[in-house]
Each structure stands twice: as C-alpha cells, then as structure tokens.
Write a protein that holds these residues in place. Structure first.
Motif, PDB file in Angstrom:
ATOM      1  N   VAL A 124     -11.227  -8.042 -57.553  1.00 12.67           N
ATOM      2  CA  VAL A 124     -10.267  -8.900 -58.245  1.00 12.67           C
ATOM      3  C   VAL A 124     -10.178 -10.237 -57.513  1.00 12.67           C
ATOM      4  O   VAL A 124     -10.280 -11.306 -58.107  1.00 12.67           O
ATOM      5  CB  VAL A 124      -8.881  -8.242 -58.323  1.00 12.67           C
ATOM      6  N   SER A 161     -17.508 -14.318 -62.707  1.00  6.35           N
ATOM      7  CA  SER A 161     -16.493 -13.376 -63.182  1.00  6.35           C
ATOM      8  C   SER A 161     -16.058 -12.449 -62.062  1.00  6.35           C
ATOM      9  O   SER A 161     -16.756 -12.278 -61.049  1.00  6.35           O
ATOM     10  CB  SER A 161     -17.043 -12.537 -64.348  1.00  6.35           C
ATOM     11  N   ASN A 162     -14.892 -11.835 -62.257  1.00  5.32           N
ATOM     12  CA  ASN A 162     -14.378 -10.828 -61.321  1.00  5.32           C
ATOM     13  C   ASN A 162     -14.051  -9.556 -62.098  1.00  5.32           C
ATOM     14  O   ASN A 162     -14.471  -9.397 -63.249  1.00  5.32           O
ATOM     15  CB  ASN A 162     -13.157 -11.360 -60.579  1.00  5.32           C
ATOM     16  N   THR A 163     -13.320  -8.627 -61.469  1.00  3.26           N
ATOM     17  CA  THR A 163     -13.020  -7.351 -62.138  1.00  3.26           C
ATOM     18  C   THR A 163     -11.518  -7.067 -62.141  1.00  3.26           C
ATOM     19  O   THR A 163     -11.039  -6.160 -61.459  1.00  3.26           O
ATOM     20  CB  THR A 163     -13.758  -6.173 -61.467  1.00  3.26           C
ATOM     21  N   PRO A 164     -10.747  -7.819 -62.911  1.00 11.90           N
ATOM     22  CA  PRO A 164      -9.310  -7.543 -62.993  1.00 11.90           C
ATOM     23  C   PRO A 164      -9.012  -6.309 -63.828  1.00 11.90           C
ATOM     24  O   PRO A 164      -9.868  -5.819 -64.566  1.00 11.90           O
ATOM     25  CB  PRO A 164      -8.769  -8.802 -63.677  1.00 11.90           C
ATOM     26  N   ARG A 165      -7.795  -5.808 -63.683  1.00  9.52           N
ATOM     27  CA  ARG A 165      -7.206  -4.752 -64.512  1.00  9.52           C
ATOM     28  C   ARG A 165      -7.751  -3.353 -64.250  1.00  9.52           C
ATOM     29  O   ARG A 165      -6.979  -2.403 -64.239  1.00  9.52           O
ATOM     30  CB  ARG A 165      -7.305  -5.098 -66.014  1.00  9.52           C
ATOM     31  N   ASN A 194      -1.293  -8.628 -62.721  1.00  8.92           N
ATOM     32  CA  ASN A 194      -1.561  -7.285 -63.244  1.00  8.92           C
ATOM     33  C   ASN A 194      -1.188  -6.195 -62.251  1.00  8.92           C
ATOM     34  O   ASN A 194      -0.590  -5.173 -62.615  1.00  8.92           O
ATOM     35  CB  ASN A 194      -3.042  -7.171 -63.621  1.00  8.92           C
ATOM     36  N   LEU A 253     -17.984  -2.837 -65.039  1.00 12.52           N
ATOM     37  CA  LEU A 253     -17.549  -4.125 -65.568  1.00 12.52           C
ATOM     38  C   LEU A 253     -18.374  -5.271 -64.976  1.00 12.52           C
ATOM     39  O   LEU A 253     -18.770  -6.204 -65.698  1.00 12.52           O
ATOM     40  CB  LEU A 253     -16.063  -4.334 -65.278  1.00 12.52           C
ATOM     41  N   ASN A 305     -20.605  -7.791 -67.163  1.00 10.59           N
ATOM     42  CA  ASN A 305     -20.392  -9.232 -67.070  1.00 10.59           C
ATOM     43  C   ASN A 305     -21.712  -9.961 -66.828  1.00 10.59           C
ATOM     44  O   ASN A 305     -21.981 -11.018 -67.416  1.00 10.59           O
ATOM     45  CB  ASN A 305     -19.411  -9.551 -65.943  1.00 10.59           C
ATOM     46  N   PHE A 337     -16.953 -10.877 -69.972  1.00  8.97           N
ATOM     47  CA  PHE A 337     -15.725 -10.186 -70.369  1.00  8.97           C
ATOM     48  C   PHE A 337     -14.509 -10.708 -69.608  1.00  8.97           C
ATOM     49  O   PHE A 337     -13.425 -10.821 -70.173  1.00  8.97           O
ATOM     50  CB  PHE A 337     -15.870  -8.675 -70.149  1.00  8.97           C
ATOM     51  N   THR A 338     -14.677 -10.976 -68.328  1.00 10.45           N
ATOM     52  CA  THR A 338     -13.562 -11.418 -67.493  1.00 10.45           C
ATOM     53  C   THR A 338     -13.962 -12.657 -66.689  1.00 10.45           C
ATOM     54  O   THR A 338     -14.081 -12.601 -65.466  1.00 10.45           O
ATOM     55  CB  THR A 338     -13.087 -10.301 -66.553  1.00 10.45           C
TER      56      THR A 338
END
Length: 345
Positions: free
Chosen positions: A100, A118-122, A181, A325, A329, A340-341
């Motif tokens: 994240v 991009s990163n990997t939130p949520r 989040n 994810l 991405n 996606f993020t």
C-alpha cells in the motif's frame, strides 16, 4: 472487485493478453524484484510474459538482473530509484508495487519518464487492522511484561489485586491518525469493543467518518483526549515524526500508542523516553526505525512495548491477494490500459 474470479474477469484477462501480444509482437519481460513473491503472480504473468525473478534480496542482485525489463514487479523494502530505473533500461514502461505504502518509490523519477505506477490498496486492510487491534490489546493488557514475569519466575503465587493491572479499551476514547482504508477498518473493529468515542484527524472531514460515528478533530484535540492513538497515515514530509517529544508530552499518562503505518511517523528516541519515564502507558509497534530493528535497540529492553516485525499484512490469503493484484496491474499497464489501482503521479 478487481480480484473476482468470474467469467468476465477471465475474458478481460485474455483480451489484455491479446493486446499485449499484438502491441509488442513479442513477449514482454516482467522483472519480479523478490524471489519469495507468491506463486499466483507467476501463474498470471507467465501466460503473457517472460518472467525473471531476482536471485537475491539485495540491491546488488536487483541492479545486475533488472536489465531489459518492460515491467517491474516491486516487492521490496529497498528504494526504487533512478539507479535501478536506469539499470532496467529505456524500454521500461510499467512499475507496480506489492504494497500500500510507496514512500520507498521515487515517484518524481517515474513521472519524468512517463511510467505508470500502481500499489495494492484495500486487499490488506483487514489483516493490518487485525494486527492493530492485537497490538492495542497486547500493550494495554501488559502482555509482554506478563510473559517476562512468567519467564523470570516472578509470577505471584498469591492473589494480588494490584498486580499487572492494564487499561480497558471498552469505554475508552480512541484516536486514529489517518482515516484511510486501513484506518476505517480499524474503526469498524473498535465499535465491536464498545469504545465510547472514535476521533480522527487528517486533511479534511470524511463522509466515511460520519458513517462510522467518528468525530473529526484537530491533532491536538485527538492527542489530549485519546486513551488509544492509532497511526494509520502514509509517510510523507508532513507526517514524518508527527509523534515527537511535544506530542508525547500532551498525551494522557495512561495513553497507549499503536503504529501500523511506517516507523518514521514516530520520533523513536522521543517514544523511548516517554515509555521509560511513564509519560505514556505503553506502545504497540509493527513498524519501527530502522527495519530490521537493531538487536541492541533500547525498545527491546522496555517492558511496556509490544513489538512485531512489520507483519501486518503477513497472512497467506492477504499476500496472495496482493501478489495477484500487482500482477494484474502489470498486465493492464503493459496493454496500455489504466491499472486497477493506479497512483496519480
């Protein structure tokens, strides 16, 4: 929603693979900067790309082996900077991090090169929030100190009503610095502990805060009124050492601080002083400075601190979801599609 295993996603993935193949006329190369990345990432990427995994965890191995990468799958606490980007080469066109936080990524350098990121939130919110509550409970109920008493053979044989008394989380006022989040996931869990109030601070009041019944306050109010303070903010120039000597001097002497964000959110020397002098009651830390923590750190000698080695997201399901994810991405980025993020550079 970007991880659903349904027919629509499978069709999208095949479509993206076709785009990538046509765009390059050859298979792109994806460099994975960590040999321990979950297998699911390799399975996804190998359908469309040549996947190269670094042989070691050190910077030297990355610099030696990243050359020729079209995409970098970053899963390292090391700094991704100009030197590594230069070593990859001018054909590099996608970077995705399996985390994240991205304070270890040179965003300005990526922006200057026009490389999407991009990163990997949520996907890790629940695991990290669980760790936050574990640390809060462990610190407030003096669990490490209790373990020490057992090991030293000083567990009292008689019932002493004042021995190892902790602090209650039920009925308490809890402050959250950073209601993103993860902060929201912490707040949802706290409601199950019957806390009296949830306070939060940040740049602005949030609709999610109202939905959670949390009160938006300034940092000074949160600091003075909270029995527990949770740090869930990203590390920026603004938040670096946000918890310093002045901060701890304003906390309740019964106050407990929990950090699952980044170690540099806290002035560690100031925290050690506050814990030693009884300026605050206890601390629970999943992150610290440096990492790995030096084995001679004074933090390790204090009975009123609970430490874990930055394992907030370390569950099988969570790490698999993060790897999945990140890989997807990268596929989107290679196909020239929005990830996606994405992080706006």
């Amino acid at each position: 929603m970007f991880l659903r295993k349904d027919c629509a996603e499978c069709a999208l993935l095949l479509f993206l693979i076709g785009i990538v193949s046509c765009y390059n006329m050859s298979r792109p190369t994806v460099f994975i900067a960590n040999p321990s990345v979950p297998k699911i990432a390799f399975d996804i990427l190998q359908d469309v790309a040549n996947v190269v995994s670094v042989s070691g965890y050190d910077r030297e191995s990355i610099l030696k082996e990243v050359s020729g990468a079209d995409a970098i799958f970053w899963a390292s606490g090391l700094k991704l900077d100009k030197e590594i980007l230069d070593a990859a080469g001018p054909q590099l066109r996608v970077v995705a991090t399996m985390s994240v936080g991205y304070n270890h990524i040179d965003l300005a350098e990526l922006k200057s090169r026009g490389i999407p990121f991009s990163n990997t939130p949520r996907v890790l919110d629940n695991a990290v929030a669980d760790m936050a509550l574990y640390l809060a409970l462990g610190a407030s109920r003096r669990c490490f100190e209790g373990r020490q008493q057992i090991e030293k053979g000083t567990w009292k044989k008689y019932f002493d009503t004042q021995w190892l008394l902790g602090r209650d989380i039920s009925g308490s006022t809890v402050g959250i610095i950073g209601l993103g989040n993860i902060g929201q996931a912490i707040a949802r869990r706290l409601k199950g502990f019957d806390v009296a109030r949830i306070l939060y601070t940040g740049h602005r009041e949030k609709a999610e805060g109202k939905e959670l019944g949390a009160e938006f306050v300034n940092l000074d109010t949160l600091n003075r009124e909270s029995d527990f303070v949770f740090l869930a903010a990203p590390l920026t120039n603004e938040t670096r050492n946000i918890c310093n000597e002045e901060f701890f001097s304003k906390m309740k002497k019964t106050g407990i601080i929990v950090n699952i964000g980044r170690g540099e959110l806290i002035d560690q020397a100031a925290l050690i002083k506050a814990l030693k002098t009884g300026e605050i009651f206890a601390a629970g830390l999943d992150v610290m400075t440096p990492e790995p923590l030096n084995t001679d750190s004074e933090l390790l000698t204090l009975p009123n601190v609970v430490l874990t080695p930055h394992i907030g997201s370390a569950t099988v399901d969570t790490r698999n979801a993060m790897a999945e994810l990140t890989a997807k991405n990268i596929l989107r980025g290679l196909a020239g599609e929005e990830m996606f993020t994405p992080i706006q550079l």
